[in-house]
Design a protein around this motif. Sequence first.
Motif, PDB file in Angstrom:
ATOM      1  N   LEU A 172       0.848  -1.193   0.000  1.00 38.93           N
ATOM      2  CA  LEU A 172       0.000   0.000   0.000  1.00 38.93           C
ATOM      3  C   LEU A 172       0.880   1.238   0.000  1.00 38.93           C
ATOM      4  N   ILE A 173       0.472   2.254  -0.746  1.00 32.80           N
ATOM      5  CA  ILE A 173       1.086   3.578  -0.596  1.00 32.80           C
ATOM      6  C   ILE A 173      -0.031   4.549  -0.214  1.00 32.80           C
ATOM      7  N   PHE A 174       0.166   5.225   0.923  1.00 36.68           N
ATOM      8  CA  PHE A 174      -0.784   6.259   1.351  1.00 36.68           C
ATOM      9  C   PHE A 174      -0.278   7.622   0.915  1.00 36.68           C
ATOM     10  N   CYS A 175      -1.172   8.430   0.336  1.00 38.11           N
ATOM     11  CA  CYS A 175      -0.858   9.849   0.191  1.00 38.11           C
ATOM     12  C   CYS A 175      -1.943  10.643   0.902  1.00 38.11           C
ATOM     13  N   GLY A 176      -1.585  11.852   1.280  1.00 38.34           N
ATOM     14  CA  GLY A 176      -2.487  12.660   2.105  1.00 38.34           C
ATOM     15  C   GLY A 176      -1.939  12.724   3.509  1.00 38.34           C
ATOM     16  N   GLY A 177      -2.467  13.630   4.321  1.00 40.18           N
ATOM     17  CA  GLY A 177      -1.935  13.776   5.673  1.00 40.18           C
ATOM     18  C   GLY A 177      -2.711  14.777   6.486  1.00 40.18           C
ATOM     19  N   THR A 178      -2.067  15.209   7.566  1.00 40.59           N
ATOM     20  CA  THR A 178      -2.750  16.046   8.548  1.00 40.59           C
ATOM     21  C   THR A 178      -2.151  17.444   8.666  1.00 40.59           C
ATOM     22  N   ALA A 179      -1.013  17.657   8.040  1.00 39.03           N
ATOM     23  CA  ALA A 179      -0.365  18.969   8.169  1.00 39.03           C
ATOM     24  C   ALA A 179       0.290  19.352   6.853  1.00 39.03           C
ATOM     25  N   LEU A 180      -0.439  19.132   5.760  1.00 35.93           N
ATOM     26  CA  LEU A 180       0.099  19.392   4.424  1.00 35.93           C
ATOM     27  C   LEU A 180      -0.552  20.646   3.845  1.00 35.93           C
ATOM     28  N   GLU A 195       4.214   1.809 -10.968  1.00 36.77           N
ATOM     29  CA  GLU A 195       5.574   1.300 -11.211  1.00 36.77           C
ATOM     30  C   GLU A 195       5.992   0.284 -10.166  1.00 36.77           C
ATOM     31  N   SER A 196       5.553   0.484  -8.933  1.00 40.00           N
ATOM     32  CA  SER A 196       6.030  -0.376  -7.846  1.00 40.00           C
ATOM     33  C   SER A 196       5.018  -1.464  -7.476  1.00 40.00           C
ATOM     34  N   GLY A 197       3.889  -1.506  -8.172  1.00 43.73           N
ATOM     35  CA  GLY A 197       2.901  -2.559  -7.931  1.00 43.73           C
ATOM     36  C   GLY A 197       2.137  -2.400  -6.621  1.00 43.73           C
ATOM     37  N   ALA A 198       1.976  -1.165  -6.153  1.00 43.41           N
ATOM     38  CA  ALA A 198       1.271  -0.919  -4.886  1.00 43.41           C
ATOM     39  C   ALA A 198      -0.162  -0.448  -5.142  1.00 43.41           C
ATOM     40  N   VAL A 199      -1.005  -0.654  -4.156  1.00 47.85           N
ATOM     41  CA  VAL A 199      -2.347  -0.073  -4.153  1.00 47.85           C
ATOM     42  C   VAL A 199      -2.214   1.348  -3.616  1.00 47.85           C
ATOM     43  N   LEU A 200      -2.696   2.329  -4.380  1.00 43.55           N
ATOM     44  CA  LEU A 200      -2.606   3.720  -3.921  1.00 43.55           C
ATOM     45  C   LEU A 200      -3.857   4.096  -3.131  1.00 43.55           C
ATOM     46  N   VAL A 201      -3.642   4.534  -1.894  1.00 40.33           N
ATOM     47  CA  VAL A 201      -4.732   4.987  -1.038  1.00 40.33           C
ATOM     48  C   VAL A 201      -4.610   6.495  -0.871  1.00 40.33           C
ATOM     49  N   ALA A 202      -5.586   7.233  -1.356  1.00 35.62           N
ATOM     50  CA  ALA A 202      -5.618   8.681  -1.131  1.00 35.62           C
ATOM     51  C   ALA A 202      -6.442   8.928   0.126  1.00 35.62           C
ATOM     52  N   ASP A 203      -5.762   9.352   1.189  1.00 35.49           N
ATOM     53  CA  ASP A 203      -6.459   9.673   2.438  1.00 35.49           C
ATOM     54  C   ASP A 203      -6.732  11.173   2.424  1.00 35.49           C
ATOM     55  N   VAL A 204      -7.955  11.525   2.031  1.00 34.59           N
ATOM     56  CA  VAL A 204      -8.299  12.938   1.836  1.00 34.59           C
ATOM     57  C   VAL A 204      -9.113  13.492   3.005  1.00 34.59           C
ATOM     58  N   ALA A 205      -8.927  12.899   4.184  1.00 32.67           N
ATOM     59  CA  ALA A 205      -9.714  13.298   5.359  1.00 32.67           C
ATOM     60  C   ALA A 205      -9.781  14.821   5.514  1.00 32.67           C
ATOM     61  N   HIS A 206      -8.628  15.482   5.385  1.00 32.83           N
ATOM     62  CA  HIS A 206      -8.606  16.932   5.617  1.00 32.83           C
ATOM     63  C   HIS A 206      -9.271  17.720   4.503  1.00 32.83           C
ATOM     64  N   HIS A 222      -7.130   8.673 -10.141  1.00 33.00           N
ATOM     65  CA  HIS A 222      -5.753   8.228  -9.883  1.00 33.00           C
ATOM     66  C   HIS A 222      -5.635   7.185  -8.778  1.00 33.00           C
ATOM     67  N   ALA A 223      -6.403   7.349  -7.695  1.00 31.78           N
ATOM     68  CA  ALA A 223      -6.224   6.468  -6.531  1.00 31.78           C
ATOM     69  C   ALA A 223      -7.059   5.201  -6.676  1.00 31.78           C
ATOM     70  N   ASP A 224      -6.525   4.083  -6.157  1.00 34.15           N
ATOM     71  CA  ASP A 224      -7.302   2.836  -6.139  1.00 34.15           C
ATOM     72  C   ASP A 224      -8.377   2.902  -5.070  1.00 34.15           C
ATOM     73  N   VAL A 225      -8.018   3.481  -3.936  1.00 36.27           N
ATOM     74  CA  VAL A 225      -8.942   3.603  -2.817  1.00 36.27           C
ATOM     75  C   VAL A 225      -8.871   5.036  -2.298  1.00 36.27           C
ATOM     76  N   ILE A 226     -10.034   5.585  -1.934  1.00 35.24           N
ATOM     77  CA  ILE A 226     -10.082   6.901  -1.306  1.00 35.24           C
ATOM     78  C   ILE A 226     -10.665   6.719   0.083  1.00 35.24           C
ATOM     79  N   SER A 227      -9.912   7.195   1.055  1.00 38.43           N
ATOM     80  CA  SER A 227     -10.376   7.143   2.444  1.00 38.43           C
ATOM     81  C   SER A 227     -10.624   8.566   2.894  1.00 38.43           C
ATOM     82  N   THR A 228     -11.736   8.785   3.584  1.00 40.12           N
ATOM     83  CA  THR A 228     -11.944  10.134   4.116  1.00 40.12           C
ATOM     84  C   THR A 228     -12.770  10.108   5.392  1.00 40.12           C
ATOM     85  N   THR A 229     -12.495  11.044   6.258  1.00 38.68           N
ATOM     86  CA  THR A 229     -13.426  11.315   7.344  1.00 38.68           C
ATOM     87  C   THR A 229     -14.537  12.184   6.761  1.00 38.68           C
TER      88      THR A 229
END
Length: 423
Positions: A172-180, A195-206, A222-229
């Motif tokens: 898994l590769i997570f992108c997104g954060g809390t202080a960006l 390229e690296s064969g990972a599942v991309l998770v966009a954590d767009v909570a903020h 772009h993202a395979d999975v989107i996670s959000t609050t």
Amino acid sequence: MTLPLSHPALSATDPELAALVGAEEQLQADTLRLIPSENYVSQAVLEASGTVLQNKYSEGYAGRRYYEGQQNIDQVERLATARAKALFGVDHANVQPYSGSPANLAVYLAFAEPGDTVMGMALPMGGHLTHGWGVSATGKWFRGVQYGVRQDTGLIDFDEVRDLALKERPKLIFCGGTALPRTIDFAAFAEIARESGAVLVADVAHIAGLIAGGAHPSPVPHADVISTTTHKTLRGPRGAMLMSREEHAKAIDKAVFPGLQGGPHNQTTAAIAVALHEAAQPSFRDYAHAVVDNAKALAEALLARGFDLVSGGTDNHLILMDLTPKDVPGKVAAKALDRAGIVVNYNTVPYDPRKPFDPSGVRIGTPSLTSRGLAAEHMPAVADWIDRGVTAARAGDEDALAAIRAEVADLMAAFPAPGLPTD
Ligand SMILES: *Cc1c(COP(=O)(O)O)cnc(C)c1O
């Protein structure tokens, strides 16, 4: 301002608790709330969260429940799901995760095995605990490798991210954060994940509300999975959603229930549906853009007062200040500002030489003040209060802090918010 009589049943049954709720209402009315992950929900969202939907057990999904009596609940959940799909333009949405952290844990359960390598942004660089940081279950049960931002620019270095991903081959590769404070380049992350064969998770909570309102690019397609609050810029109840293309729908649903959770919080699902309906209105687009306009205006006003902003400013709702040049630790400043009626949180800055519990920075944001109707023209005053507050913190000047507190309460009285006492 004095508190009108509210919550009559609560006051009668439990006056002690009712007094605490009343005090919190007063606090939220009088203060300038700059925590970037907080907001004010609408009266409609408040009402939906406080309904008899609270009384139901509904394990399973709409049309596939383990309990009878779901005639209405199924429709509530279908409404929330359909609205999420329409608003974000995704094939699949799961609205049951209890909050952002369990939503992310469900992603691990869906796509990885314990011990697998996962990659995310380091917490002190602005990532989230659940992106594989060591003290989190996600960093204890999985092997977390972490990227950061460059020291000279405060920006993500995609060559560094790519090198790390190709070397470590995370699941898994997570992108997104809390202080960006800057726009997330979902396309660049997607290319590295591919390229690296990972599942991309966009954590767009903020930034979910900014995305919904067109004020930040979308992680779709772009993202395979989107996670959000649902409770930050999206301005809904405390909850979360997982979204994906159809191919991942089954894995995500199974991970949330029965993998990780029992019965969904139906009153929250209802309030999420309301918030998504609100976020689909033209006025919400105005809101999202105003949040960003206000943050940019506030950043300008702070820079003009000699503040050092990580990455030099902001593209979104959030500003991260390094107070080292002001000669005040972040925690001292945050506590002083709190006494001045300005609510912020102390935060690490990238490459912080100080400890996480006593860092160099303060994190602020504009979602809440924008919900109350403050506009760019008010941001110089906000920056002035912060500047005077930080100066007073350094000098230990409690009178100055009290003076700011009165000025803040005076302005905020003119900008009521849902659920709060007014004159
Ligand atoms: C807030 C947040 C979370 C966690 O949400 P909780 O509801 O507090 O568990 C996860 N990821 C990111 C990026 C967040 O900002």
